[in-house]
Design a protein around this motif. Structure first.
Motif, PDB file in Angstrom:
ATOM      1  N   GLU A  67       0.839  -1.212   0.000  1.00 39.08           N
ATOM      2  CA  GLU A  67       0.000   0.000   0.000  1.00 39.08           C
ATOM      3  C   GLU A  67       0.866   1.252   0.000  1.00 39.08           C
ATOM      4  O   GLU A  67       0.515   2.255  -0.629  1.00 39.08           O
ATOM      5  N   ASN A  68       1.989   1.198   0.688  1.00 41.36           N
ATOM      6  CA  ASN A  68       2.845   2.396   0.809  1.00 41.36           C
ATOM      7  C   ASN A  68       4.347   2.137   0.687  1.00 41.36           C
ATOM      8  O   ASN A  68       5.072   3.000   0.220  1.00 41.36           O
ATOM      9  N   LYS A  71       6.846   3.181  -2.139  1.00 42.52           N
ATOM     10  CA  LYS A  71       6.807   4.545  -2.668  1.00 42.52           C
ATOM     11  C   LYS A  71       8.087   5.289  -2.275  1.00 42.52           C
ATOM     12  O   LYS A  71       8.678   5.025  -1.226  1.00 42.52           O
ATOM     13  N   HIS A 104       4.385  -0.998  -6.492  1.00 45.04           N
ATOM     14  CA  HIS A 104       3.586   0.238  -6.488  1.00 45.04           C
ATOM     15  C   HIS A 104       4.304   1.272  -5.653  1.00 45.04           C
ATOM     16  O   HIS A 104       4.522   1.011  -4.484  1.00 45.04           O
ATOM     17  N   GLU A 153      -1.220   7.883 -11.936  1.00 45.40           N
ATOM     18  CA  GLU A 153      -2.065   9.077 -11.947  1.00 45.40           C
ATOM     19  C   GLU A 153      -1.513  10.241 -12.758  1.00 45.40           C
ATOM     20  O   GLU A 153      -1.362  11.347 -12.245  1.00 45.40           O
ATOM     21  N   GLU A 259      -7.076  -1.177  -7.527  1.00 43.86           N
ATOM     22  CA  GLU A 259      -7.221  -0.620  -6.173  1.00 43.86           C
ATOM     23  C   GLU A 259      -8.696  -0.549  -5.750  1.00 43.86           C
ATOM     24  O   GLU A 259      -9.134   0.440  -5.147  1.00 43.86           O
ATOM     25  N   TRP A 299      -8.157  -2.526  -2.559  1.00 40.22           N
ATOM     26  CA  TRP A 299      -7.201  -1.645  -1.873  1.00 40.22           C
ATOM     27  C   TRP A 299      -7.373  -1.807  -0.364  1.00 40.22           C
ATOM     28  O   TRP A 299      -7.908  -0.967   0.336  1.00 40.22           O
TER      29      TRP A 299
HETATM   30  O1  G3I Z   1       4.624   7.670   7.185  1.00 33.85           O
HETATM   31  C1  G3I Z   1       3.909   8.622   7.972  1.00 33.85           C
HETATM   32  C2  G3I Z   1       4.208   8.430   9.409  1.00 33.85           C
HETATM   33  O2  G3I Z   1       5.568   8.673   9.627  1.00 33.85           O
HETATM   34  C3  G3I Z   1       3.332   9.364  10.240  1.00 33.85           C
HETATM   35  O3  G3I Z   1       3.527   9.105  11.584  1.00 33.85           O
HETATM   36  C4  G3I Z   1       1.861   9.168   9.887  1.00 33.85           C
HETATM   37  C5  G3I Z   1       0.958  10.151  10.608  1.00 33.85           C
HETATM   38  O4  G3I Z   1      -0.196  10.422   9.886  1.00 33.85           O
HETATM   39  O5  G3I Z   1       1.706   9.355   8.510  1.00 33.85           O
HETATM   40  C6  G3I Z   1       2.423   8.446   7.736  1.00 33.85           C
HETATM   41  O6  G3I Z   1       2.167   8.699   6.403  1.00 33.85           O
HETATM   42  C7  G3I Z   1       0.945   8.226   5.915  1.00 33.85           C
HETATM   43  C8  G3I Z   1       1.216   7.327   4.718  1.00 33.85           C
HETATM   44  O7  G3I Z   1      -0.003   6.933   4.133  1.00 33.85           O
HETATM   45  C9  G3I Z   1       2.013   6.088   5.090  1.00 33.85           C
HETATM   46  O8  G3I Z   1       1.329   5.314   6.030  1.00 33.85           O
HETATM   47  C10 G3I Z   1       0.092   9.407   5.478  1.00 33.85           C
HETATM   48  O9  G3I Z   1      -0.302  10.177   6.612  1.00 33.85           O
HETATM   49  C11 G3I Z   1      -1.130   8.954   4.732  1.00 33.85           C
HETATM   50  O10 G3I Z   1      -1.784  10.086   4.182  1.00 33.85           O
HETATM   51  C12 G3I Z   1      -0.715   8.027   3.614  1.00 33.85           C
HETATM   52  O11 G3I Z   1      -1.878   7.667   2.902  1.00 33.85           O
HETATM   53  C13 G3I Z   1      -1.719   6.826   1.787  1.00 33.85           C
HETATM   54  C14 G3I Z   1      -2.114   7.577   0.521  1.00 33.85           C
HETATM   55  O12 G3I Z   1      -2.017   6.702  -0.589  1.00 33.85           O
HETATM   56  C15 G3I Z   1      -1.235   8.781   0.266  1.00 33.85           C
HETATM   57  O13 G3I Z   1      -1.732   9.500  -0.789  1.00 33.85           O
HETATM   58  C16 G3I Z   1      -2.647   5.636   1.963  1.00 33.85           C
HETATM   59  O14 G3I Z   1      -2.204   4.855   3.059  1.00 33.85           O
HETATM   60  C17 G3I Z   1      -2.672   4.790   0.690  1.00 33.85           C
HETATM   61  O15 G3I Z   1      -3.706   3.841   0.777  1.00 33.85           O
HETATM   62  C18 G3I Z   1      -2.942   5.662  -0.520  1.00 33.85           C
HETATM   63  O16 G3I Z   1      -2.889   4.874  -1.664  1.00 33.85           O
HETATM   64  C19 G3I Z   1      -3.184   5.504  -2.905  1.00 33.85           C
HETATM   65  C20 G3I Z   1      -2.416   4.760  -3.979  1.00 33.85           C
HETATM   66  O17 G3I Z   1      -1.045   4.705  -3.654  1.00 33.85           O
HETATM   67  C21 G3I Z   1      -2.619   5.412  -5.341  1.00 33.85           C
HETATM   68  N1  G3I Z   1      -4.026   5.547  -5.662  1.00 33.85           N
HETATM   69  C22 G3I Z   1      -4.849   6.196  -4.635  1.00 33.85           C
HETATM   70  C23 G3I Z   1      -4.670   5.482  -3.291  1.00 33.85           C
HETATM   71  C24 G3I Z   1      -5.577   6.061  -2.269  1.00 33.85           C
HETATM   72  O18 G3I Z   1      -5.243   7.394  -2.012  1.00 33.85           O
END
Ligand code: G3I
Length: 346
Positions: A67-68, A71, A104, A153, A259, A299
């Motif tokens: 999921e992350n 990246k 991804h 995207e 997703e 997803w």
């Molecule tokens: O890594 C930090 C961490 O250090 C911190 O403590 C924490 C506090 O909020 O945040 C963490 O980062 C988060 C990151 O995911 C990793 O876990 C972000 O806040 C959070 O916003 C981020 O969200 C991800 C998002 O992409 C970012 O745009 C989602 O988990 C993930 O499901 C989402 O996935 C995307 C696909 O890659 C592409 N298509 C859309 C999809 C949904 O948005």
């Protein structure tokens, strides 16, 4: 009369076999019989900490997408010291459980390291850095990743190019360059461009289609197009998904649902769950009827680990399992769709 009795018995037995096959079969065993992968995004924290999460993941899915953790922001938070440990852990889990890994994502406007976005780099520096990033990450995972979401995207919803850091540095050719660099690092991986809101025919999917046609015509190593399918019950189902997938397949490309989730206004209730099940089932059915649709990925599979409530306040319940980890109608709808028409469901 006797033949009639036999007919009833045989019909009953076949029906019972179907019910038994469906009722205790996993998504992945049913998908195997249809020659498709069924996948999910994986939250690697849950993978490490939660045995119930691991068990469901191993039992139900034949493909995993980080999921992350693959990246750029997560692999190289400090410039010059990429760390693939979390991705390696997912790859090891997938290997142990005979699952494909969908990488991804390599080129995105989001989740980039701070040092990169605020470094004041020139276009030529950014081009070199993207080349180095793709080469390093794809080489690291070479042989382990069956498909990469190379570019994620690239378009706005009106079909114009997203004005990302990569578009600004290289213009639209950043897509072809990225695909070529990924190919050079792992020629065996299937290379994709992936986007959301491209499920129905329309301006955005037309832009993706024009891009894919152009890349194919130029011999750029593009193998497939991903359709994310982040849908919501407030919007109508994308009725033209099947012909849309088919026109990309007709270019000689694989297509994939990458997703899928179906969010709803909270609180959830049984009517919304039934409607959600219908959306999931129709998404999967489109993939089943398009031969070049190789995989159907959700997803995340449980509401506790879904990104939706964080991104859309007041909405959620977008996955197959509720917060108590109980399967919703959507889970059974996917199973039924996979089992339907398959004489060989295991
Ligand atoms: O890594 C930090 C961490 O250090 C911190 O403590 C924490 C506090 O909020 O945040 C963490 O980062 C988060 C990151 O995911 C990793 O876990 C972000 O806040 C959070 O916003 C981020 O969200 C991800 C998002 O992409 C970012 O745009 C989602 O988990 C993930 O499901 C989402 O996935 C995307 C696909 O890659 C592409 N298509 C859309 C999809 C949904 O948005």
């Amino acid at each position: 009369m006797r033949w009639f009795a036999w007919l009833i018995i045989i019909t009953y037995l076949l029906g019972a076999r179907h019910v038994m096959a469906t009722s205790d079969a996993s998504l992945r065993s049913l998908a195997d019989a249809r020659d498709k992968l069924v996948g999910t995004a994986v939250n690697t924290t849950a993978l490490t900490n939660d045995a119930r999460y691991r068990d469901f993941l191993a039992r139900e899915f034949s493909s995993v997408t980080p999921e992350n953790v693959m990246k750029w922001q997560l692999v190289e938070p400090e410039q010059g010291t990429p760390d693939y440990t979390s991705g390696d852990q997912l790859v090891a889990f997938a290997r142990a459980n005979n699952q494909a890994v969908r990488g991804h994502t390599l080129v995105w406007h989001n989740q980039l390291p701070e040092w990169l976005t605020s470094g004041g780099f020139t276009s030529s520096q950014l081009t070199d850095m993207l080349h180095a990033h793709i080469t390093d990450e794809v080489s690291h995972f070479a042989g382990e990743i069956s498909a990469w979401d190379v570019v994620n995207e690239p378009f706005n919803d009106d079909g114009t190019w997203r004005n990302s850091i990569w578009y600004q540095a290289m213009g639209p050719d950043y897509v072809a360059l990225a695909l070529q660099w990924a190919y050079d690092a792992d020629p065996a991986a299937r290379l994709y461009v992936n986007d959301y809101n491209t499920e129905p025919l329309g301006a955005k999917s037309d832009a993706m289609y024009a891009l894919a046609s152009d890349l194919v015509a130029r011999g750029v190593p593009l193998n497939g197009v991903g359709f994310q399918a982040h849908l919501g019950l407030q919007s109508r189902f994308p009725d033209t998904l099947t012909p849309n997938l088919q026109r990309f397949a007709d270019l000689g490309l694989d297509v994939a649902i990458t997703e899928a989730d179906i969010r709803m206004p909270l609180p959830a209730d049984s009517d919304k769950y039934v409607q959600q099940a219908g959306y999931f089932q129709r998404l999967l059915q489109s993939c089943l009827v398009v031969e070049r649709c190789v995989s159907f990925t959700v997803w995340g599979f449980d509401d506790t680990h879904s990104w939706v409530p964080g991104a859309f306040p007041g909405q959620g319940a977008a996955t197959l399992l509720d917060a108590a980890f109980d399967p919703k109608p959507a889970y059974f709808a996917l199973r039924d769709a996979l089992a339907a028409g398959s004489a060989t469901a295991k």
